[in-house]
Design an enzyme around this catalytic site. Structure first.
Site, short mmCIF file in Angstrom:
data_model
loop_
_atom_site.label_atom_id
_atom_site.label_comp_id
_atom_site.label_asym_id
_atom_site.label_seq_id
_atom_site.Cartn_x
_atom_site.Cartn_y
_atom_site.Cartn_z
CB CYS A 28 59.31 35.12 60.80
SG CYS A 28 58.84 34.06 59.32
CE LYS A 55 61.64 24.87 64.83
NZ LYS A 55 61.82 23.82 63.71
CB VAL A 68 56.56 30.45 62.39
CG1 VAL A 68 56.36 29.96 64.02
CG2 VAL A 68 57.75 31.31 62.39
CB SER A 82 53.19 33.56 54.78
OG SER A 82 53.82 33.19 53.59
#
Length: 239
Positions: A28, A55, A68, A82
């Site tokens: 990712c 998951k 994520v 992020s």
């Protein structure tokens, strides 16, 4: 570090004393932003990979959206997204610095504009953009002009100055993987390199950074992940 991607039915790995924890999917690019920041700041951390197709039940208690990356700090504080995580790390672990107070407003503006490039990029990665690849690349290049001009104005190798900073780190994972579009579309990208000499120098300088090399994910690998994901049969541990 946990290498395999944990899925439903798995047990949550116990925390490692003295280490920040990063939950991610290995390929990712958004999670890679956080890995770059953690490595740049030399923050002790461990990594747990999450199977986004299946998951773990326990992960939903960490991030109810199931996305994520997610970061769990030493005090148990959980931060997701992020950009939010990198900003949190900059505030909590200020050295070495990722940004300057006098330029933070412009940094945030650049990152907001970079979102236009990311939207086109991911629409192409997941084949949601039905236009010819060249048309999509041309659009991304119109947005990239601002970043070429910014480097010219700054007259520095990086957007933060003589060393990489927040803008460089948050941009990099997607630049690193840009060539994946040629593999996904199975045709040349026709990127007009002559229009972006400073961006290309920036790319070369970023590739020289040890913290970048430690977290590198090739565009070829990313293309495989994207194609498998688009087909609905991705196996993160087999790529």
């Amino acid at each position: 570090m946990m290498s395999s991607h944990l899925g439903a039915g798995s047990e949550q790995p116990p925390r490692v004393e003295g280490k920040v924890r990063l939950y991610r999917m290995k390929y990712c690019p958004f999670a890679q932003r956080v890995s770059l920041a953690l490595t740049f700041k030399k923050i002790p951390h461990d990594i747990v990979n999450i199977n986004l197709r299946d998951k773990p039940e326990w992960y939903m208690q960490i991030n109810p959206e199931g996305k994520v990356p997610a970061l769990v700090d030493l005090n148990g504080e959980i931060v997701v997204d992020s950009t939010a995580i990198v900003n949190y790390l900059e505030e909590k672990y200020p050295e070495p610095a990722l940004c300057k107070k006098e330029t933070i407003k412009r940094d945030l503006e650049l990152l907001e504009h970079y979102g236009k490039i990311l939207k086109v990029f991911f629409d192409c990665v997941h084949r949601k953009d039905t236009r010819p690849l060249k048309t999509a690349v041309d659009e991304m290049c119109t947005y990239l002009v601002e970043f070429e001009e910014e480097l010219k104005k700054l007259n520095t190798p990086f957007f933060t100055g003589d060393n990489p900073g927040m803008v460089d780190i948050l941009m990099w994972p997607f630049v690193e993987k840009a060539k994946c579009l040629a593999l996904i579309y199975k045709e040349p990208m026709d990127f007009e390199k002559e229009k972006f000499p400073l961006i290309l120098k920036w790319v070369s300088k970023m590739k020289e950074q040890e913290f970048v090399q430690q977290n590198a994910i090739s565009y070829e690998t990313f293309a495989k992940v994207a194609e498998a994901s688009n087909a609905g049969n991705v196996n993160y541990d087999a790529i």
